[in-house]
Motif scaffolding. Sequence first.
Motif, mmCIF file in Angstrom:
data_model
loop_
_atom_site.group_PDB
_atom_site.id
_atom_site.type_symbol
_atom_site.label_atom_id
_atom_site.label_comp_id
_atom_site.label_asym_id
_atom_site.label_seq_id
_atom_site.Cartn_x
_atom_site.Cartn_y
_atom_site.Cartn_z
ATOM 1 N N ALA A 349 31.033 42.745 41.036
ATOM 2 C CA ALA A 349 30.200 44.130 40.981
ATOM 3 C C ALA A 349 28.603 43.957 41.547
ATOM 4 O O ALA A 349 28.395 44.452 41.737
ATOM 5 C CB ALA A 349 30.585 44.817 40.137
ATOM 6 N N LEU A 350 28.615 43.365 40.299
ATOM 7 C CA LEU A 350 26.477 43.144 40.785
ATOM 8 C C LEU A 350 26.094 42.470 41.114
ATOM 9 O O LEU A 350 25.671 42.892 41.985
ATOM 10 C CB LEU A 350 26.041 42.562 38.852
ATOM 11 C CG LEU A 350 24.766 42.208 38.646
ATOM 12 C CD1 LEU A 350 24.334 44.110 39.008
ATOM 13 C CD2 LEU A 350 24.304 41.735 37.695
ATOM 14 N N LEU A 351 27.000 41.641 41.425
ATOM 15 C CA LEU A 351 26.126 40.572 43.074
ATOM 16 C C LEU A 351 26.969 41.424 44.324
ATOM 17 O O LEU A 351 26.110 40.567 45.469
ATOM 18 C CB LEU A 351 26.895 39.111 42.579
ATOM 19 C CG LEU A 351 26.637 38.480 41.500
ATOM 20 C CD1 LEU A 351 27.260 36.691 41.809
ATOM 21 C CD2 LEU A 351 24.588 38.696 41.391
ATOM 22 N N GLY A 352 28.053 42.335 43.992
ATOM 23 C CA GLY A 352 27.976 42.249 45.692
ATOM 24 C C GLY A 352 28.775 42.132 45.824
ATOM 25 O O GLY A 352 29.236 42.119 47.494
ATOM 26 N N VAL A 353 29.711 40.842 45.555
ATOM 27 C CA VAL A 353 30.910 40.010 46.289
ATOM 28 C C VAL A 353 32.624 40.237 45.551
ATOM 29 O O VAL A 353 32.537 41.353 44.076
ATOM 30 C CB VAL A 353 30.431 38.674 46.173
ATOM 31 C CG1 VAL A 353 29.676 38.374 46.416
ATOM 32 C CG2 VAL A 353 30.812 38.125 44.465
ATOM 33 N N SER A 354 33.024 40.407 46.965
ATOM 34 C CA SER A 354 34.509 40.634 46.214
ATOM 35 C C SER A 354 34.993 38.542 45.536
ATOM 36 O O SER A 354 35.181 37.741 46.354
ATOM 37 C CB SER A 354 35.403 41.337 47.521
ATOM 38 O OG SER A 354 35.570 40.613 48.639
ATOM 39 N N ASP A 355 36.462 38.926 45.238
ATOM 40 C CA ASP A 355 37.514 37.646 45.481
ATOM 41 C C ASP A 355 38.375 37.964 46.301
ATOM 42 O O ASP A 355 39.119 38.727 46.353
ATOM 43 C CB ASP A 355 38.161 37.657 44.147
ATOM 44 C CG ASP A 355 38.200 36.388 43.203
ATOM 45 O OD1 ASP A 355 38.583 35.659 44.278
ATOM 46 O OD2 ASP A 355 38.952 35.642 42.121
ATOM 47 N N GLY A 356 38.269 36.648 47.360
ATOM 48 C CA GLY A 356 38.800 36.682 48.098
ATOM 49 C C GLY A 356 40.437 36.364 47.638
ATOM 50 O O GLY A 356 41.348 36.784 48.633
ATOM 51 N N ASP A 357 40.912 35.333 46.446
ATOM 52 C CA ASP A 357 42.285 35.126 46.148
ATOM 53 C C ASP A 357 42.819 36.949 46.181
ATOM 54 O O ASP A 357 44.182 36.333 45.944
ATOM 55 C CB ASP A 357 41.960 34.699 45.105
ATOM 56 C CG ASP A 357 41.378 33.078 45.428
ATOM 57 O OD1 ASP A 357 40.923 32.787 46.016
ATOM 58 O OD2 ASP A 357 41.130 33.037 44.320
ATOM 59 N N THR A 358 42.291 37.556 46.079
ATOM 60 C CA THR A 358 42.389 39.071 45.192
ATOM 61 C C THR A 358 43.662 39.612 46.629
ATOM 62 O O THR A 358 44.916 40.202 46.262
ATOM 63 C CB THR A 358 41.959 39.784 44.195
ATOM 64 O OG1 THR A 358 41.274 40.661 45.211
ATOM 65 C CG2 THR A 358 41.871 38.936 43.037
ATOM 66 N N ALA A 359 42.867 39.190 47.445
ATOM 67 C CA ALA A 359 43.504 40.472 48.660
ATOM 68 C C ALA A 359 44.280 39.127 49.455
ATOM 69 O O ALA A 359 45.206 39.657 49.863
ATOM 70 C CB ALA A 359 42.270 40.206 49.687
#
Length: 457
Positions: A349-359
């Motif tokens: 959340a701090l870096l503004g990225v998302s984990d692609g594995d969760t999607a």
Amino acid sequence: MPVVGRGGRRRHPRGGGSGRGRGSAGQRRPSPRQAHRAEAAALHEAAPGRPGPTAPEGRSATIGRTYTAPDGTEYRPSMWLTVTLDSYGPVRPDGSPVDPTTYDYRRAAWDAITFPRLLDRFWQNLRRCVGWNVQYAGCVEPQRRLAPHAHFAIRGTIPRAVLRQVVAATYHQVWWPKAEELSCRPVWDADAETWCDSATGNPLIDWDTAVDAIDDEPAHVTRFGAQVRAEGVNANDRDVDRTIGYITKYITKSAADCHTVTTDRQRDHLERFWRELLVTPCSERCANWLLYGIQPKNAHARLRPGNCKGRVHQRSTLGIGGRRIPVSRDWSGKTLADHRYDARAWVQALLGVSDGDTAADPESLAPVAWELARPNDPDLPPMRHRLLRALAQRIQWRNALNAARDRAAQYDSTTVLSATGDDGGGIAARVNGHRHSHPSGCRRRRWRCCSGSASRR
């Protein structure tokens, strides 16, 4: 002839047995746990009008009793507990002793070093008394007189009379050799490979011999003081935030910074207390045992009497060497994997990225069988390569996290953090002194520096 009954216990055919666990009339005696519960129930009956805890759901329960208000509302209050150590002499309002010559600095130093063990014994006794797994979270800090005391938040309610009785009955015995007077100047004998007395040249007593010579009295007994403060805390009280903040503020606060030294009396008191901590043994392997004519356990030539590396001897800790924030294991109800997931989500959340594995759809993922790598596997890189890769990865993670924190500090606290780069469509980070941007729409989690020698997953 004795036979084995149900459960593997040996019992006499007539039912008499050896008499263990049974009363004079053949009835089974209550276990210590049952006796503690009966005592707690008697204390609750002796205090009418004060709701006390029952043993909720047995010893596996981690929360206290649920109460019902007259309007039918159910609530489960908590408690705020403060415990202190005993008195070592009269003190002034600023914490300095009235008479430094009669102030018991030796007992104060021993109590400060063994205070964590006393707290462990207290929670063990309290859980045995109330009959359920009491959960706590608290902090340990020095008072103005520099003696440590502890504040705890407890999940559930316990009668104050029970808390005071458990505090009064809790103690910790230190079964070490007596260390009362500094009577030795030790030197290392390289030929004999042992520590000797510089005045006589005789070898010092080894640790096992000193332990065998212990009589029926321990070297020190640590007890709580008479001041015990217990207050109830409800979820809607106005003091809830203050209570939580009182505990969490000591996570990043040093013990020496809790109180400001402003007078000469306070400085002298701090110096005397620290000097006593410097020569007080902290463990079986502490180098300070040499000052009392005893070789510590596993003694060697690198020991420096009066200069132990333990944290309890440092001026910045004042005897509080570790566990400034003691928390029970089931306090949060989360496992270690849950905490790691929360930490990962916070960083993302701090870096503004998302984990692609969760999607990704779990059914569309290819089945993978994991196995432990062997040293002779052909596709396993050498150990030095793996270590260098792990170090480079950690450095990049830290640089990216620090860069994100710097960007967040530039915005107002009420503004939502924007993770876009200078070009308006990427995530920017500074890795190894270079500025990088990554397309925000891409789910790849690999950042490479300009030379291509380091990567971030």
